[in-house]
Write an enzyme that holds these catalytic residues in place. Structure first.
Site, PDB file in Angstrom:
ATOM      1  N   ASP A  38       0.846  -1.184   0.000  1.00  0.00           N
ATOM      2  CA  ASP A  38       0.000   0.000   0.000  1.00  0.00           C
ATOM      3  C   ASP A  38       0.887   1.242   0.000  1.00  0.00           C
ATOM      4  OD1 ASP A  38      -2.464   1.163  -0.189  1.00  0.00           O
ATOM      5  OD2 ASP A  38      -2.819   1.236   1.963  1.00  0.00           O
ATOM      6  N   HIS A  58      -3.771  13.745   1.769  1.00  0.00           N
ATOM      7  CA  HIS A  58      -3.927  12.708   2.795  1.00  0.00           C
ATOM      8  C   HIS A  58      -2.706  12.670   3.715  1.00  0.00           C
ATOM      9  CE1 HIS A  58      -4.751   8.953   4.819  1.00  0.00           C
ATOM     10  NE2 HIS A  58      -3.613   8.460   4.370  1.00  0.00           N
ATOM     11  N   GLU A 107     -10.385   3.646   4.226  1.00  0.00           N
ATOM     12  CA  GLU A 107      -9.514   4.433   3.355  1.00  0.00           C
ATOM     13  C   GLU A 107      -9.938   4.148   1.921  1.00  0.00           C
ATOM     14  OE1 GLU A 107      -5.305   3.943   4.226  1.00  0.00           O
ATOM     15  OE2 GLU A 107      -5.513   5.309   5.940  1.00  0.00           O
ATOM     16  N   GLU A 118      -9.369   4.012  -1.829  1.00  0.00           N
ATOM     17  CA  GLU A 118      -8.188   3.924  -2.671  1.00  0.00           C
ATOM     18  C   GLU A 118      -8.536   3.265  -4.001  1.00  0.00           C
ATOM     19  OE1 GLU A 118      -4.773   2.152  -0.846  1.00  0.00           O
ATOM     20  OE2 GLU A 118      -5.306   2.806   1.174  1.00  0.00           O
ATOM     21  N   ASP A 138      -9.092   0.180   2.377  1.00  0.00           N
ATOM     22  CA  ASP A 138      -8.047  -0.239   3.321  1.00  0.00           C
ATOM     23  C   ASP A 138      -8.546   0.068   4.739  1.00  0.00           C
ATOM     24  OD1 ASP A 138      -5.586  -0.856   4.486  1.00  0.00           O
ATOM     25  OD2 ASP A 138      -4.838   1.181   4.210  1.00  0.00           O
ATOM     26  N   ARG A 148      -7.613   3.004  13.783  1.00  0.00           N
ATOM     27  CA  ARG A 148      -6.673   4.109  14.046  1.00  0.00           C
ATOM     28  C   ARG A 148      -6.040   4.037  15.415  1.00  0.00           C
ATOM     29  NH1 ARG A 148      -5.611   5.383   8.997  1.00  0.00           N
ATOM     30  NH2 ARG A 148      -7.473   6.019   7.848  1.00  0.00           N
ATOM     31  N   GLN A 185      -3.422   1.293  15.284  1.00  0.00           N
ATOM     32  CA  GLN A 185      -2.341   1.773  14.415  1.00  0.00           C
ATOM     33  C   GLN A 185      -1.460   2.811  15.121  1.00  0.00           C
ATOM     34  OE1 GLN A 185      -3.896   3.584  10.860  1.00  0.00           O
ATOM     35  NE2 GLN A 185      -1.904   4.251  10.106  1.00  0.00           N
ATOM     36  N   LYS A 218      -4.137  -2.560  10.290  1.00  0.00           N
ATOM     37  CA  LYS A 218      -4.541  -2.691   8.885  1.00  0.00           C
ATOM     38  C   LYS A 218      -4.799  -4.142   8.465  1.00  0.00           C
ATOM     39  CE  LYS A 218      -3.295   1.643   7.502  1.00  0.00           C
ATOM     40  NZ  LYS A 218      -4.094   2.563   6.679  1.00  0.00           N
ATOM     41  N   THR A 268      -8.816  -6.019   4.011  1.00  0.00           N
ATOM     42  CA  THR A 268      -8.743  -5.041   2.928  1.00  0.00           C
ATOM     43  C   THR A 268      -9.748  -5.500   1.878  1.00  0.00           C
ATOM     44  OG1 THR A 268      -6.364  -4.776   3.334  1.00  0.00           O
ATOM     45  CG2 THR A 268      -7.223  -3.938   1.235  1.00  0.00           C
ATOM     46  N   GLU A 275      -9.738  11.851   8.474  1.00  0.00           N
ATOM     47  CA  GLU A 275      -9.594  13.201   7.931  1.00  0.00           C
ATOM     48  C   GLU A 275     -10.936  13.939   7.891  1.00  0.00           C
ATOM     49  OE1 GLU A 275      -6.778  13.009   4.286  1.00  0.00           O
ATOM     50  OE2 GLU A 275      -7.433  10.966   4.708  1.00  0.00           O
TER      51      GLU A 275
END
Lengths: 423, 423
Positions: free
Chosen positions: B138, B145, B211, B213, B245, B249, B252, B265, B269, B370
């Site tokens: 990834d 971002h 996420e 992507e 993804d 948080r 992580q 993570k 996925t 975000e």
């Protein structure tokens, strides 16, 4: 294949195969690999005894086809494939049964005539990558290694990150570049930037390094969303390889913040051709050196044995380090429990590394980064030359052994590689 | 299979299949997937047109068995397997030939009677993971971002790491937990520790995130020690999926220093069931927004096109974001060139993600981290409820489209998943 007798592995075992009693690959070891011969170029599973390789699938097929097996896993089919993955998929009961059966046919004289034709001289066979690597994870389980790296790479911070004693730090590596011992390692090219450089420069790595590790081979796939506890980990830990996590320190130092090592590691990881079963290392189980301050969370507690494995690292024939795996802070069972605590599934052929095995003394450090303190204190080889990091043409060989039953020693496979110039 | 006529794809194409001209999966798209039906439960390669799925291998086999093909790759065999990997292994010339042939049989009325029996209604088929994922990487290619995450996770440092504009930062993820759209996502459990906590606590993640992507599917395996240049990357970039993804948080944030994201993570996925060929996205190629300050190193220069793909993220039916992929700083060709510059080989079925696609405006941010600024500014859904992060039962759906030829729009597959409670 016959049903093994219940006493086959319980008392002193003497094999009818011509193996000196102090051989590192005696009857108590029986590691698995994948081999081919000039007369049969199909890679298939072999079991090493002494300096011979048993074509395990061929012998198992004879037993099966003769109707000597009424039930049980089809080892013959699993072993007549080009990796250990099919065997790994059969799970712990099959691994135990297989080991009992191999011990029986190699100790009971009655099997000598049937088995002997399927023993090949090691020097005449080609050894292949023993597993099709599913996911590869590398941990960071040596306190001395993590402290040394912290001091070298992050001199302004505490040597150990705050999380280090709470969880076994790990990250995913590149499965597709795991290679078998003996594979040449091409010096990687990439970006590097010393703090004093105004901009990154591009070229072959000038700080090419090794990392002496053990690798754990996993089987018995699980479902997504489930966990493997510390106490159940042994059901999924099939065996151990010697692992060299080649590292380009200059590439790594520039790239690794914030998402971790990538190209500094992904160009090659060498593993031994032989996978020593965990069952061969019961005499090597030792307590962990200590996890009392802080005490680890309950999901990391349980039967978290360490392994008293002695590694040896030689560079162009000079022994430069003898790392002691018994000193590792985190155990493989804890690593597997941690890896799956979030529900991540495991697959047959998963591989995870211990992280560099380093001890408190200089001659027990498992990387040149630490041995030479980032190149500032080079090692001297027997030919009088010195090394901060690896030069083209250098050959690094890692070996290991552990105590076995009855005073024996269990040899692990060898991980060796020679550096070739960057393309 | 017949040799395609040279004009099959060169002019306005009209398919004989009943598909509205503005359909996102019209004749210019033709994405590949793996499907099964109730009457034939063997997963096999399918091609989507409209709301139908063509059993591509079945049709190709008829052509082959009728002797209509004198030479060329055996698409029929490759497509009658349970993943796209065999097709990916055939390489760029076969991908081009296959697309020409599919276009011809779906536009030339003469094929209608032969092909129609092999078209299945999409609603009646089961879709499977389209590739057997080899290595999954990834990246982190959106400047907005990376800046946002830097501000949130590392408020005392510069928003962008010093290396960010010199190289596409990436890391390896867990291949074995890549799942197909529609798979439930079990809330992961693990350690977390807020800066104010005296010690880590253990439990289900309380900051579960997404996420948005794009994922790039790679084929045409290379040898260890070789590189793929930016200009050659298109030969290995087969197609594009929408990728979520999923990220915990809290897990992580506590684990990721110094070796990068791991359990935050690796639990899941999600990728779309449909892989849109890069060849369907030629009208979507756009220049990169700019890499002049600093200028990138030569190995990252070349035909590094961007892709004008419009993503849409909905949470329980409310659109919460519309990220624009055209704004990505790094291109997929550069990512592949970087990934291999150290000599790392690629395998058929490799997958790499773009990293979260985020733009400068709030409603173009591709993660809840975000969008809600780490939960401090929640989003409001149509039912009046608010979300900082995901709750159990929430469903996230990501879709995307890109401009196609002749004013058409090319739909990418959908990546959707529903959160279930931690085990």
């Amino acid at each position: 294949m016959t049903t093994p007798s219940t006493t086959a592995t319980s008392t002193t075992s003497t094999t009818w195969v011509d193996v000196p009693p102090d051989h590192l690959f005696g009857i108590h070891n029986l590691p698995y690999g994948v081999f081919s011969t000039t007369s049969d170029r199909s890679p298939r599973v072999g079991v090493r005894i002494g300096d011979l390789v048993l074509d395990a699938g061929a012998v198992a097929a004879i037993g099966r086809d003769a109707g000597l097996v009424a039930e049980g896993p089809d080892l013959a089919s699993a072993w007549r494939t080009r990796s250990l993955n099919a065997f790994l998929a059969l799970g712990r009961p099959a691994w135990t049964l297989a080991r009992q059966w191999l011990t029986e046919i190699l100790t009971d004289e009655g099997y000598r005539d049937g088995v002997s034709p399927h023993l090949h001289a090691l020097e005449g066979v080609q050894l292949h990558l023993p597993i099709e690597v599913a996911d590869y994870v590398d941990f960071y389980a040596s306190e001395d290694h993590a402290s040394n790296v912290g001091k070298i790479f992050r001199p302004d911070n505490a040597a150990l990150p705050p999380n280090w004693k709470h969880l076994p730090i790990g990250y995913h590596g590149r499965s597709g570049t795991v290679v078998v011992s003996g594979t040449e390692v091409v010096r990687p090219t990439g970006q590097r930037k010393a703090p004093s450089d105004p901009a990154p420069v591009f070229g072959p790595s000038i700080r090419l390094d090794i990392e002496a590790e053990l690798g754990y081979v996993v089987g018995g796939a699980t479902e997504l969303g489930s966990r493997v506890s510390v106490d159940d980990a042994a059901d999924h830990l099939f065996g151990v390889v010697v692992l060299d996590d080649w590292s380009a320190r200059d590439i790594q130092a520039w790239e690794y913040v914030p998402l971790g090592p990538f190209l500094g590691k992904s160009f090659a990881t060498t593993i031994s051709a032989w996978v020593t079963p965990l069952d061969a290392l019961t005499s090597a189980r030792v307590p962990l050196p200590g996890q009392s301050d802080p005490r680890v969370l309950p999901y990391l507690q349980g039967d978290a044995f360490g392994l008293d494995v002695h590694l040896e690292v030689s560079l162009n024939g000079t022994v430069v380090s003898r790392p002691e795996h018994a000193g590792m802070y985190w155990s493989p069972a804890q690593m597997l429990a941690h890896l799956t605590v979030n529900g991540a599934s495991i697959r047959d052929g998963d591989l995870f590394g211990s992280g560099t095995v380093s001890g408190p003394d200089r001659d027990t450090r498992g990387s040149l980064l630490e041995l030479t303190w980032n190149g500032t204190d080079p090692v001297t080889l027997e030919d009088g030359s010195t090394r901060g990091f690896l030069e083209d043409g250098d050959t690094v060989t890692m070996t290991a052994w552990a105590p076995g039953p009855e005073g024996s020693r269990i040899g692990l496979g060898e991980a060796t590689g020679t550096i070739t110039a960057a393309h």
